[in-house]
Design an enzyme around this catalytic site. Structure first.
Site, PDB file in Angstrom:
ATOM      1  N   LYS A 193      -7.113 -12.329  -3.787  1.00 44.74           N
ATOM      2  CA  LYS A 193      -7.842 -12.362  -5.061  1.00 44.74           C
ATOM      3  C   LYS A 193      -6.890 -12.049  -6.218  1.00 44.74           C
ATOM      4  O   LYS A 193      -5.817 -11.467  -5.994  1.00 44.74           O
ATOM      5  CB  LYS A 193      -9.003 -11.351  -5.020  1.00 44.74           C
ATOM      6  CG  LYS A 193      -8.580  -9.894  -4.773  1.00 44.74           C
ATOM      7  CD  LYS A 193      -9.790  -9.002  -4.585  1.00 44.74           C
ATOM      8  CE  LYS A 193      -9.375  -7.550  -4.434  1.00 44.74           C
ATOM      9  NZ  LYS A 193     -10.524  -6.664  -4.137  1.00 44.74           N
ATOM     10  N   HIS A 194      -7.188 -12.475  -7.452  1.00 48.10           N
ATOM     11  CA  HIS A 194      -8.392 -13.120  -7.955  1.00 48.10           C
ATOM     12  C   HIS A 194      -7.972 -14.487  -8.490  1.00 48.10           C
ATOM     13  O   HIS A 194      -7.325 -14.552  -9.536  1.00 48.10           O
ATOM     14  CB  HIS A 194      -9.027 -12.301  -9.069  1.00 48.10           C
ATOM     15  CG  HIS A 194      -9.271 -10.868  -8.702  1.00 48.10           C
ATOM     16  ND1 HIS A 194      -8.277  -9.900  -8.694  1.00 48.10           N
ATOM     17  CD2 HIS A 194     -10.419 -10.239  -8.298  1.00 48.10           C
ATOM     18  CE1 HIS A 194      -8.793  -8.734  -8.332  1.00 48.10           C
ATOM     19  NE2 HIS A 194     -10.084  -8.913  -8.077  1.00 48.10           N
TER      20      HIS A 194
ATOM     21  N   ASP B 229     -14.445  -3.807  -0.174  1.00 46.57           N
ATOM     22  CA  ASP B 229     -13.164  -3.792  -0.885  1.00 46.57           C
ATOM     23  C   ASP B 229     -12.274  -2.741  -0.231  1.00 46.57           C
ATOM     24  O   ASP B 229     -12.653  -1.576  -0.149  1.00 46.57           O
ATOM     25  CB  ASP B 229     -13.370  -3.425  -2.362  1.00 46.57           C
ATOM     26  CG  ASP B 229     -13.929  -4.584  -3.178  1.00 46.57           C
ATOM     27  OD1 ASP B 229     -13.540  -5.727  -2.914  1.00 46.57           O
ATOM     28  OD2 ASP B 229     -14.736  -4.332  -4.083  1.00 46.57           O
TER      29      ASP B 229
ATOM     30  N   HIS C 149     -14.429  -6.791 -15.754  1.00 49.51           N
ATOM     31  CA  HIS C 149     -15.611  -5.966 -15.487  1.00 49.51           C
ATOM     32  C   HIS C 149     -16.375  -5.697 -16.786  1.00 49.51           C
ATOM     33  O   HIS C 149     -17.590  -5.489 -16.776  1.00 49.51           O
ATOM     34  CB  HIS C 149     -15.214  -4.619 -14.874  1.00 49.51           C
ATOM     35  CG  HIS C 149     -14.701  -4.721 -13.480  1.00 49.51           C
ATOM     36  ND1 HIS C 149     -13.375  -4.936 -13.189  1.00 49.51           N
ATOM     37  CD2 HIS C 149     -15.330  -4.637 -12.277  1.00 49.51           C
ATOM     38  CE1 HIS C 149     -13.202  -4.976 -11.876  1.00 49.51           C
ATOM     39  NE2 HIS C 149     -14.374  -4.789 -11.301  1.00 49.51           N
TER      40      HIS C 149
ATOM     41  N   ARG D   2      -2.365  -2.372  -8.426  1.00 50.30           N
ATOM     42  CA  ARG D   2      -3.077  -3.085  -7.365  1.00 50.30           C
ATOM     43  C   ARG D   2      -2.277  -4.302  -6.904  1.00 50.30           C
ATOM     44  O   ARG D   2      -2.501  -4.800  -5.800  1.00 50.30           O
ATOM     45  CB  ARG D   2      -4.451  -3.533  -7.849  1.00 50.30           C
ATOM     46  CG  ARG D   2      -5.369  -2.389  -8.223  1.00 50.30           C
ATOM     47  CD  ARG D   2      -6.620  -2.909  -8.936  1.00 50.30           C
ATOM     48  NE  ARG D   2      -7.480  -3.667  -8.056  1.00 50.30           N
ATOM     49  CZ  ARG D   2      -8.514  -4.395  -8.478  1.00 50.30           C
ATOM     50  NH1 ARG D   2      -8.787  -4.468  -9.777  1.00 50.30           N
ATOM     51  NH2 ARG D   2      -9.265  -5.047  -7.620  1.00 50.30           N
TER      52      ARG D   2
ATOM     53  N   ASP E 186     -16.033 -13.227  -7.484  1.00 50.70           N
ATOM     54  CA  ASP E 186     -16.068 -11.803  -7.789  1.00 50.70           C
ATOM     55  C   ASP E 186     -17.514 -11.449  -8.132  1.00 50.70           C
ATOM     56  O   ASP E 186     -18.370 -12.335  -8.297  1.00 50.70           O
ATOM     57  CB  ASP E 186     -15.122 -11.505  -8.959  1.00 50.70           C
ATOM     58  CG  ASP E 186     -14.520 -10.105  -8.898  1.00 50.70           C
ATOM     59  OD1 ASP E 186     -15.096  -9.250  -8.196  1.00 50.70           O
ATOM     60  OD2 ASP E 186     -13.506  -9.855  -9.558  1.00 50.70           O
TER      61      ASP E 186
END
Length: 495
Positions: free
Chosen positions: A182-183, A82, A195, A152, A264
């Site tokens: 992504k994503h 990453d 997560h 991000r 992921d």
């Protein structure tokens, strides 16, 4: 629980099919020099790739030795990481270029500068022997309460995000490094971090953020990464990573993507808690994924995922042709990217700081406050994302040795006591109060407001997304914080 390799009790698969199944797995592992024996056996049977994390990084020379060691075991092994820039990366100890992160690049909106920043990151990867970068983020920051995309993303506008994706992908490709948008099909419309639990994007189809992914595909991105997000408008029953409708009907047929679709990480709770990693691997591949990532260093989890796939192949639950198709895509990818460049030309080491400065200074900048007491309030680091120890006080001291300050990482047990301690430390010095996404972390707002009430002249700074009229860095990468420090202290070339 200790995981061990267990012998296969049933008839072994043909060697080529066994290798194809292994091609579909990307594994994390522990260590900086030696390759674990279990990983060696997986590589010998055709493992598609490994993913490196901070735990695998000591310094640049060590990382290059490690990637060379891995490729000596199998030359077509994909080595990825990453590497988004800003505070999201794992190569701080290996001298990673200081790039501010996507949102600041979108604020500046200079495609040439975005390309220079992406080139620096990709050039550094190539020098380390890493040829797959699980970046850039193609999500759009849609929800104010989104806890995971935020800075991000390149921004909130689909056209802007699409333009910068193209610049990033092209610059990364020019270095011989595989990028990964992504994503898919977007994580920016959720208010949940996958997560920690399953995320849902409730918007109708015509409001989903597919535009940037279309742009990434048009730009030739070789990989996409799926989101562990449920989109009821597309498939009300399964997250995208496990949905044949999303990965097959939408991505392959409607959008026409024929590169590698990678999941992921399967240990994220959106998958692990509801399905289990092993079942997640099997379902994802059946749905249309080409590779699944098991990022945790416990190779037993990777073995369980591998065994579930092999068992499904033997039982006919997972079609042979689906796995062979996935393996062919992975093989095309590794033929193109597995071998790092022999010679790596220099990159622009100043591009990232230039971008960070332009993002900060193009917007509300208060008068300089040399000798300030800097209060840096920010959430505890995300467990899945690297944090290199950056804080605003450290960057202030680098440009203004007369500064003092307090860094508070995570909610304190006694916020009122922290306020009193800060005011005592500050004395008569000018006060700077920095918060990071205080709307998501009420404790920051309480501490900030208490300080500003006592010191109305305090300068406010936001190190995440913008907060009212506060000066904003648009991220917490080292370059972001250095640019803020320069502006506050009147240091640097633009003062």
């Amino acid at each position: 629980m200790t995981h061990t390799e267990r012998p296969l009790a049933r008839t072994a698969l043909p060697v080529d099919l066994d290798e194809a199944a292994h091609r579909c797995l990307v594994a994390g592992f522990e260590g900086t020099t030696a390759v674990p024996d279990t990983l060696k056996r997986l590589i010998d049977r055709g493992l598609g790739g490994v993913i490196l994390f901070t735990r695998n990084v000591r310094d640049a020379e060590q990382v290059r030795r490690l990637t060379d060691t891995l490729r000596a075991l199998r030359p077509d092994l994909l080595v990825g990481i990453d590497n988004e820039g800003g505070g999201i990366g794992h190569l701080v100890a290996a001298g990673a270029p200081e790039v501010p992160g996507s949102y600041a690049l979108g604020v500046v909106d200079d495609l040439g500068l975005t390309a220079r920043c992406a080139d620096a990151l990709a050039g550094h990867l190539a020098a380390l022997g890493i040829t797959a970068s699980y970046a850039p983020v193609a999500d759009i920051q849609r929800q104010a309460g989104n806890p995971i995309v935020r800075t991000r993303a390149f921004g909130t506008d689909p056209d802007l995000v699409s333009r910068h994706l193209g610049a990033w992908i092209a610059a990364t490709e020019a270095r011989g490094v595989a990028s990964c948008a992504k994503h898919f099909p977007g994580h920016g419309g959720t208010v949940t971090d996958s997560h920690h639990e399953l995320a849902v994007d409730p918007r109708p189809y015509d409001e989903l953020d597919l535009g940037p992914f279309r742009a990434a595909i048009a730009a030739g991105v070789p990989m996409l990464m799926s989101a562990h997000v449920v989109f009821p408008a597309l498939d009300p029953n399964r997250p995208a990573t496990l949905s044949r409708r999303i990965l097959g009907d939408l991505l392959r047929h409607e959008l026409g993507f024929d590169g590698v679709l990678v999941s992921d990480a399967l240990e994220m709770k959106a998958i692990a808690d509801l399905y289990g990693e092993a079942a997640g691997a099997r379902i994802a591949l059946a749905a249309g994924a080409d590779q699944v990532i098991v990022a945790v260093p416990d190779l037993g989890v990777s073995l369980e995922c591998r065994d579930a796939v092999l068992e499904a192949l033997r039982d006919g639950v997972l079609g042979e042709e689906r796995v062979r198709e996935a393996a062919r895509r992975v093989q095309r990818l590794v033929e193109r990217y597995a071998t790092p460049a022999v010679m790596v030309t220099a990159w622009d080491a100043e591009a990232g700081l230039e971008a960070a400065r332009r993002a900060v200074r193009g917007h509300a900048v208060p008068h300089a406050v040399p000798g300030a007491h800097v209060v840096d309030l920010f959430p505890a680091p995300h467990p899945a994302l690297n944090w290199g120890g950056e804080d605003l006080l450290t960057e202030m001291l680098a440009v203004d040795p007369t500064a003092t300050g307090t860094a508070v990482a995570g909610e304190p047990d006694d916020p009122d006591g922290v306020v009193e301690e800060i005011l005592t430390r500050a004395g008569g010095a000018p006060l700077v109060v920095a918060t990071c996404d205080a709307g998501l972390y009420p404790w920051q707002a309480r501490v900030r407001d208490a300080l500003v009430a006592r010191r109305p002249g305090a300068v406010r700074v936001a190190t995440g997304l913008p907060e009212g009229t506060a000066m904003c860095s648009y991220g917490r990468g080292k370059a972001n914080l250095r640019a803020v420090a320069e502006a506050l202290s009147a240091a640097g070339p633009h003062s």
